[in-house]
Design a protein around this motif. Structure first.
Motif: not given
Lengths: 174, 174
Positions: A84, A86, A114-118, B92-93, B118-122, B125
């Protein structure tokens, strides 16, 4: 599936290379072409020129056209089938870069969701099995396995396992 | 110092409240004033109206003027003296929201450093001691202690410790 976090600047994107190019073409310093391939900007530039460079990073558009680091696309694509993947980038320091960094990832790594971008600041909040980063301070606080991506500004660092290229990452992780 | 991650929408920012206001004033549906105080939009709106609302969230400027949830500023300020406080938001959405969400935090929570945003999706993490979030799916994958911030869209959820207000968080954590 094991999780890998990849840093963006100087791991996926050749940000140092773009900055070196700007110094060579715009700063009028007449430096040998390979000046920044083995030393950081701080070792060469005056304080005033370092400030000038830091301002350039903050300019609108700076992050839009950064070249991709050699072999990153192919190897990250292959990694994303086994791990997975990121992206974790300290974008908070440059608020005007958010959209540019996001669009750059969409353009060059469209298979990273995009869910895997931080976008973060302090990466010690992130948790995964691997972190590939050029900054020792980010590896220092990471609880998983850290790999130091070789860069002119980390050549003196000996505390972490160093990877010289994406091909070497492929050999290690695929 | 223990670490707390705070969600932004519907924990710090009354995003649901702003959306409810928009539905009441712009959708011409003649609904009782408290319609959305105890049920989610999906329970009331047609598919077409839900799509219309989703488009509004994506509009430029949507995140700039969201009201702050009652007592959030004072309690988060007090928490930040006892804990390391991070904001972790699934920005991220909504890529066009990045700068607006960042500026909103700077405006209403200036004592939260950019390093702690922190800007993220999932969110799986992220790693910390506490997570306060209105979305059960974010608490589900969290390894620390999760607190479900009460919201009209999570009233049926019984799997997590629920907090009804920032005053209740103060009582629990201060």
């Amino acid at each position: 599936m094991l999780r890998i976090i990849l840093d963006q600047d100087d791991v996926l994107a050749d940000t140092h290379g773009k900055l070196a190019q700007i110094v060579h073409t715009e700063f009028g310093l007449d430096l040998p072409e390979d000046t920044f391939s083995h030393q950081p900007f701080q070792a060469v530039l005056s304080d005033a020129d370092q400030k000038k460079l830091y301002k350039i990073i903050h300019q609108k558009g700076f992050f839009t056209d950064i070249p991709v680091i050699k072999d990153a696309q192919e190897v990250v694509k292959a990694l994303s089938e086994k791990y997975e993947v990121f992206v974790g980038t300290a974008a908070m320091e440059f608020p005007s870069s958010f959209r540019e960094k996001y669009d750059w990832l969409q353009q060059h790594f469209p298979f990273i969701h995009w869910r895997n971008i931080v976008f973060c600041g302090d990466k010690s909040i992130l948790h995964a099995d691997y972190l590939i980063d050029d900054m020792p301070r980010n590896l220092k606080t990471f609880s998983g396995k850290g790999l130091l991506f070789n860069a002119p500004h980390n050549l003196q660092e000996t505390g972490y396992e160093r990877v010289m290229s994406w091909q070497e990452i492929a050999t290690k992780l695929l």
